[in-house]
Design a protein around this motif. Sequence first.
Motif, PDB file in Angstrom:
ATOM      1  N   CYS A   1       0.840  -1.213   0.000  1.00  0.00           N
ATOM      2  CA  CYS A   1       0.000   0.000   0.000  1.00  0.00           C
ATOM      3  C   CYS A   1       0.867   1.253   0.000  1.00  0.00           C
ATOM      4  O   CYS A   1       0.627   2.196  -0.764  1.00  0.00           O
ATOM      5  CB  CYS A   1      -0.958  -0.011   1.192  1.00  0.00           C
ATOM      6  SG  CYS A   1      -0.179  -0.363   2.778  1.00  0.00           S
TER       7      CYS A   1
ATOM      8  N   VAL B   1      -4.967   4.122  -0.833  1.00  0.00           N
ATOM      9  CA  VAL B   1      -4.305   2.849  -1.100  1.00  0.00           C
ATOM     10  C   VAL B   1      -4.738   1.772  -0.104  1.00  0.00           C
ATOM     11  O   VAL B   1      -4.184   0.680  -0.090  1.00  0.00           O
ATOM     12  CB  VAL B   1      -2.765   3.003  -1.109  1.00  0.00           C
ATOM     13  CG1 VAL B   1      -2.328   3.849  -2.309  1.00  0.00           C
ATOM     14  CG2 VAL B   1      -2.257   3.622   0.192  1.00  0.00           C
TER      15      VAL B   1
ATOM     16  N   SER C   1       1.471   4.341  -3.000  1.00  0.00           N
ATOM     17  CA  SER C   1       1.186   5.762  -2.753  1.00  0.00           C
ATOM     18  C   SER C   1       2.231   6.690  -3.364  1.00  0.00           C
ATOM     19  O   SER C   1       1.991   7.883  -3.527  1.00  0.00           O
ATOM     20  CB  SER C   1       1.111   6.025  -1.248  1.00  0.00           C
ATOM     21  OG  SER C   1       2.411   5.981  -0.667  1.00  0.00           O
TER      22      SER C   1
ATOM     23  N   CYS D   1      -6.896  -2.826   1.310  1.00  0.00           N
ATOM     24  CA  CYS D   1      -6.254  -2.580   0.004  1.00  0.00           C
ATOM     25  C   CYS D   1      -7.000  -3.248  -1.141  1.00  0.00           C
ATOM     26  O   CYS D   1      -7.045  -2.710  -2.248  1.00  0.00           O
ATOM     27  CB  CYS D   1      -4.792  -3.005   0.031  1.00  0.00           C
ATOM     28  SG  CYS D   1      -4.521  -4.758   0.313  1.00  0.00           S
TER      29      CYS D   1
ATOM     30  N   LEU E   1      -5.927  -2.779  -5.100  1.00  0.00           N
ATOM     31  CA  LEU E   1      -4.568  -3.233  -4.787  1.00  0.00           C
ATOM     32  C   LEU E   1      -4.680  -4.611  -4.164  1.00  0.00           C
ATOM     33  O   LEU E   1      -5.769  -5.157  -4.033  1.00  0.00           O
ATOM     34  CB  LEU E   1      -3.888  -2.261  -3.827  1.00  0.00           C
ATOM     35  CG  LEU E   1      -3.396  -0.954  -4.444  1.00  0.00           C
ATOM     36  CD1 LEU E   1      -2.986   0.013  -3.357  1.00  0.00           C
ATOM     37  CD2 LEU E   1      -2.220  -1.207  -5.387  1.00  0.00           C
TER      38      LEU E   1
ATOM     39  N   CYS F   1      -4.476   1.476   3.185  1.00  0.00           N
ATOM     40  CA  CYS F   1      -3.551   1.047   4.243  1.00  0.00           C
ATOM     41  C   CYS F   1      -4.236   0.984   5.605  1.00  0.00           C
ATOM     42  O   CYS F   1      -3.746   0.318   6.517  1.00  0.00           O
ATOM     43  CB  CYS F   1      -2.345   1.983   4.325  1.00  0.00           C
ATOM     44  SG  CYS F   1      -2.714   3.656   4.926  1.00  0.00           S
TER      45      CYS F   1
ATOM     46  N   CYS G   1      -7.173  -3.018   7.442  1.00  0.00           N
ATOM     47  CA  CYS G   1      -6.648  -3.060   6.074  1.00  0.00           C
ATOM     48  C   CYS G   1      -7.797  -3.196   5.068  1.00  0.00           C
ATOM     49  O   CYS G   1      -8.717  -3.979   5.303  1.00  0.00           O
ATOM     50  CB  CYS G   1      -5.719  -4.264   5.897  1.00  0.00           C
ATOM     51  SG  CYS G   1      -4.145  -4.120   6.742  1.00  0.00           S
TER      52      CYS G   1
END
Lengths: 370, 281
Positions: free
Chosen positions: A109, A331, A113, A156, A161, A333, A154
């Motif tokens: 992640c 992203v 970025s 992602c 992602l 995270c 989390c």
Amino acid sequence: MKTATLNKSDLGKCIDLLVQADLRVIAPRLQPRLDEDGPDAIDVLTFTEVDSGEGHQVGEGLLPLNGVKEFLFAKHEPLFAYEKRGKKIEIIPVHHEYPQTVIIGVRPCDAASIASLESVFSDANAGFEDPFFTERRSRTTFITYSCTAPDASCFCTSVNLSPDSAKGSDLHLTEIGDGRLHVEVISKAGEAVAKQLQDLLEGEGDQAAREKAGAEVSEKLTRIRDSAPIMDWLMDTANFDDEMWQRLGEKCIGCGACTFACPTCHCFDIVDENKGSKGYRVKFWDSCQFDHFTLHASGHNPRDWQYKRYRNRFNCKFKIYPEKFETPGCVGCGRCIRACPVNLDITEYMAEVAHKAANPSAMKADQDSE
Amino acid sequence: MSNIYQPDLMTITKIIQEAPGIKTFHLKFQDENVASNFSFQTGQFGEYSAFGAGESTFCIASSPTRPDHIECCFREVGKVTTALANLTEGDTIGFRGPYGNTFPLDDWRGKNLIFIGGGIALPPLRSVIWNCLDLREQDGRFGHISIVYGARSVQDLVYKREIEEWNQMENVTMVKTVDPGGETDDWDGHIGFVPHVLENDFKPDPENTVAIVCGPPIMIKFTFEALERLGFKQEQMVTTLENRMKCGLGKCGRCNIGSTYVCIDGPVFTATELAALPQEF
């Protein structure tokens, strides 16, 4: 793409080799926070400059508290110095060091970025290049490490992602069992670093094992949201006044923790730090969550309520970044979720939007009846 | 490595006290190379610095047709503007710019122009007013020019001498007003808020006319509404926004309205463009 394998137990040796090659190495380590020697000292996983592989935490824990942002976009940095001499001013350039740097143990992640920050600070944005960012960026190589144990914050996989994504990576490591790592050379910079580590790298990687490992970890994520409809929903300016913004944003206290923890937040302030006739003009991290951030000299404030400031943050992540800078704004995270003192949750907004986008007429009827 | 945050140095060659707490600076670049390479277009802005206090964002208040020096005009409100106001002639300030887009003068050829401003919002209009007056003098490219300007009180009017100059010009209509209670015994202008005077006293004809509005957001809103009632269409209304900025370079994240950055995409917008944005300015 070149691949190899590496013993996980050799990661410390990798760091030693990179240090010996005169590279500045940043790695996750447990660093005491709060009162360093006092009873409140706690060890926190932190990216920090290291001079050996001793005590490194590459591949351990989840996300370092600080991310990699501060190594490219400094928390605080002088832009130039000045000195007043009577009616004249002398501007004195500041000498910044931009050592060739390797950051090892970067999670996917955080690696993803970097392209987002670059899209703001490079000259691709309106032709203005922030040289402090780009000088650092051009001298930094990222060794990424697929996640093994995502936590409940989390998300992602909800923002295109994955825990084993190699986006933004130069050299990518994935655990494939038996204390072995699958190594992928992603870029030229990664190839150069792989050369430094060649004595520790063996044969070829195991692509099948790597993909299997990645898929298994993806399965562990529990926070799943549908981000696909968000941008279109935000593009409809009628939704700018949706009731959701005030309802969900009401509890935000405007502390800005989410923005300082966020790997893609890029807002900054410029001020003079002065002593006598000399001083520095300084750029440092700021936050769109602060009430004076957009305050006009006249007293007018376009974002005069806290929920509007959080609305801006959400729009920045899911509309402004993808629309204006053409890079992802979020992203996944989860740092903003973990950092928030009042449990404001960006994925709650995502879920609301997805629901509203899927049920437009129902939502409208709700609002009409209010 | 060129540093986008580093200003050029300018000397304050003249200071004019326009109104209580409001000053005009005349500025000249200290470096001759910078001076000869500098150019700007009306509508653009800059970051002006008082070293030791920081930077503030103002438009360039002078016209590019008068390139001898540039001017800025500001009210003393915060740390930087107070530090600037404490400077004297001959002192040095920093300048970064010009930044932002420009008034679309080419679109205005052959049209009548009405400039409408309130209070400290005259400086951005003053640049484009002189620009248009000078170009009309050269080749007659614009039709009739009107200026509607108001302030809280008579003493708060800025550019008082130029208001009189415009008043004397034959092919300029100067409409000046002060808020009720702000008049003096010898005040010969209107009494009332700008949008009200515009709609009820001046009543401009929208035919072949462009209205250029500058003021605080609330004034822009009411003025656009008044213009619409007078028959103006959104594409005939132009404004310039003054959102808070730090970098002026599209990076610091402060001036955006949705995905539109006022420093890069503005500060000049048509009412049509503004209507398409999230209503947060």
